[in-house]
Design a protein around this motif. Structure first.
Motif, PDB file in Angstrom:
ATOM      1  N   THR A 197      -6.387  13.800  35.023  1.00 45.98           N
ATOM      2  CA  THR A 197      -7.430  12.809  34.799  1.00 45.98           C
ATOM      3  C   THR A 197      -6.874  11.413  35.031  1.00 45.98           C
ATOM      4  O   THR A 197      -5.653  11.206  35.146  1.00 45.98           O
ATOM      5  CB  THR A 197      -7.967  12.896  33.365  1.00 45.98           C
ATOM      6  N   LEU A 198      -7.780  10.454  35.064  1.00 45.29           N
ATOM      7  CA  LEU A 198      -7.374   9.066  35.231  1.00 45.29           C
ATOM      8  C   LEU A 198      -6.420   8.633  34.128  1.00 45.29           C
ATOM      9  O   LEU A 198      -5.382   7.990  34.380  1.00 45.29           O
ATOM     10  CB  LEU A 198      -8.621   8.170  35.251  1.00 45.29           C
ATOM     11  N   SER A 199      -6.744   9.001  32.891  1.00 47.10           N
ATOM     12  CA  SER A 199      -5.890   8.631  31.753  1.00 47.10           C
ATOM     13  C   SER A 199      -4.506   9.266  31.855  1.00 47.10           C
ATOM     14  O   SER A 199      -3.484   8.632  31.574  1.00 47.10           O
ATOM     15  CB  SER A 199      -6.551   9.048  30.431  1.00 47.10           C
ATOM     16  N   GLU A 200      -4.469  10.542  32.261  1.00 45.71           N
ATOM     17  CA  GLU A 200      -3.183  11.233  32.386  1.00 45.71           C
ATOM     18  C   GLU A 200      -2.317  10.602  33.465  1.00 45.71           C
ATOM     19  O   GLU A 200      -1.101  10.459  33.301  1.00 45.71           O
ATOM     20  CB  GLU A 200      -3.421  12.713  32.682  1.00 45.71           C
ATOM     21  N   LEU A 201      -2.936  10.219  34.570  1.00 42.64           N
ATOM     22  CA  LEU A 201      -2.182   9.587  35.648  1.00 42.64           C
ATOM     23  C   LEU A 201      -1.682   8.207  35.228  1.00 42.64           C
ATOM     24  O   LEU A 201      -0.567   7.808  35.577  1.00 42.64           O
ATOM     25  CB  LEU A 201      -3.046   9.481  36.899  1.00 42.64           C
ATOM     26  N   ALA A 202      -2.502   7.484  34.482  1.00 41.62           N
ATOM     27  CA  ALA A 202      -2.074   6.179  34.000  1.00 41.62           C
ATOM     28  C   ALA A 202      -0.873   6.313  33.069  1.00 41.62           C
ATOM     29  O   ALA A 202       0.096   5.539  33.146  1.00 41.62           O
ATOM     30  CB  ALA A 202      -3.234   5.471  33.277  1.00 41.62           C
ATOM     31  N   THR A 203      -0.906   7.321  32.216  1.00 41.77           N
ATOM     32  CA  THR A 203       0.221   7.559  31.308  1.00 41.77           C
ATOM     33  C   THR A 203       1.466   7.985  32.075  1.00 41.77           C
ATOM     34  O   THR A 203       2.574   7.513  31.804  1.00 41.77           O
ATOM     35  CB  THR A 203      -0.154   8.642  30.277  1.00 41.77           C
ATOM     36  N   ALA A 204       1.286   8.885  33.052  1.00 44.04           N
ATOM     37  CA  ALA A 204       2.432   9.403  33.811  1.00 44.04           C
ATOM     38  C   ALA A 204       3.099   8.321  34.655  1.00 44.04           C
ATOM     39  O   ALA A 204       4.318   8.326  34.828  1.00 44.04           O
ATOM     40  CB  ALA A 204       1.978  10.560  34.698  1.00 44.04           C
ATOM     41  N   THR A 205       2.323   7.402  35.179  1.00 44.48           N
ATOM     42  CA  THR A 205       2.877   6.376  36.072  1.00 44.48           C
ATOM     43  C   THR A 205       3.214   5.080  35.371  1.00 44.48           C
ATOM     44  O   THR A 205       3.957   4.251  35.917  1.00 44.48           O
ATOM     45  CB  THR A 205       1.877   6.059  37.200  1.00 44.48           C
ATOM     46  N   GLY A 206       2.637   4.871  34.183  1.00 48.57           N
ATOM     47  CA  GLY A 206       2.840   3.600  33.505  1.00 48.57           C
ATOM     48  C   GLY A 206       2.008   2.481  34.099  1.00 48.57           C
ATOM     49  O   GLY A 206       2.263   1.293  33.827  1.00 48.57           O
ATOM     50  N   LEU A 207       1.007   2.841  34.876  1.00 48.41           N
ATOM     51  CA  LEU A 207       0.140   1.867  35.512  1.00 48.41           C
ATOM     52  C   LEU A 207      -1.151   1.706  34.719  1.00 48.41           C
ATOM     53  O   LEU A 207      -1.565   2.599  33.979  1.00 48.41           O
ATOM     54  CB  LEU A 207      -0.195   2.292  36.941  1.00 48.41           C
TER      55      LEU A 207
END
Length: 267
Positions: free
Chosen positions: A34-44
């Motif tokens: 998800t968008l939230s998971e990707l934001a957490t994984a990348t720090g973006l």
């Protein structure tokens, strides 16, 4: 310095780096994110990840699935550009370098051209030998270990035609076998899967060779270990260097098969 701690010079494209960060976040255990998971994984930041996903989706590298996104097969094109640019000798070189490190002896690869072998790859160590070898060097096949392996792999009708061609090497080898002796030697090589040459080409040169096979099991090249006869015995060549050579040949063949199986274009 970029905002995520990466070193960045004046030509560093941060947006590209962030896009690659998003692509690398997809793992076998997380095929859909998800968008939230990707934001957490990348720090973006979420808005940044959202814009990256919209861009990647428009380019065909990701697709929306439910609440998340997954990679598409088109991502393979990013790696295939590298894989397809490699030729078979580039693939072989790391294995040859490893073999040289294990044996402290030179290793070469060759293919047949008429009744000669032609060197197509080589990793050398600085030792004095009686014949200089570079890429493109050719020698009469029957007098070399690699030539014996390559000749032994030919069908009988092709073998006769190949041996009828005169050598273009300009070298007269020490060993010039009669047809019956050559036939017996090739039968032995077929049975063993490897060949020795003990100063058959020139004084002081010993080598052991085996074939390298493609994905269909055909011998398409030969690889050897070459030693100086005054330094290395036949026993050492057979007992120590040959097992390592056989392993290297198998590893090269395996990698060639994998490379050949990769599609050039991914739909």
């Amino acid at each position: 310095m970029s905002d995520n701690g990466r070193g960045a010079g004046p030509d560093f494209i941060e947006a590209l780096a962030r896009g690659l960060d998003v692509l690398r976040s997809f793992r076998p255990a997380c095929p859909s994110m998800t968008l939230s998971e990707l934001a957490t994984a990348t720090g973006l930041a979420r808005p940044t990840v959202r814009r990256i996903l919209i861009t990647l989706e428009s380019l065909g590298y990701v697709r929306a699935v439910g609440r998340g996104h997954t990679l598409t097969p088109r991502v393979l094109e990013l790696g295939m550009a590298y894989v397809n640019a490699l030729n078979m000798w580039d693939v072989a070189r790391p294995h040859m370098e490893k073999l040289v490190a294990q044996t402290n002896e030179s290793t070469s690869m060759a293919q047949l051209d008429g009744s000669d072998i032609v060197y197509v790859a080589r990793v050398a160590v600085p030792k004095i030998v009686t014949l200089g070898v570079t890429i493109g060097t050719r020698f009469p096949a029957p007098a070399t270990s690699m030539g014996k392996v390559l000749l032994a792999a030919l069908p009988p009708e092709t073998l006769a035609t190949v041996l009828a061609e005169p050598s273009r090497s300009g070298i007269t080898p020490r060993w010039q076998p009669a047809p019956g002796d050559l036939d017996a030697m090739l039968r032995e090589v077929r049975a063993k899967g490897w060949a020795l040459a003990d100063q058959d080409l020139a004084p002081g040169i010993r080598s052991v060779a085996t074939g390298v096979r493609d994905g269909d099991g055909r011998v398409v090249a030969a690889i050897n270990v070459t030693v100086h006869a005054a330094e290395t015995s036949l026993e050492t060549l057979r007992e120590e260097h040959l097992p390592r050579l056989l392993r290297a040949a198998a590893d090269i063949g395996h990698d060639w098969a994998l490379t050949a199986a990769v599609p050039v274009v991914t739909a």
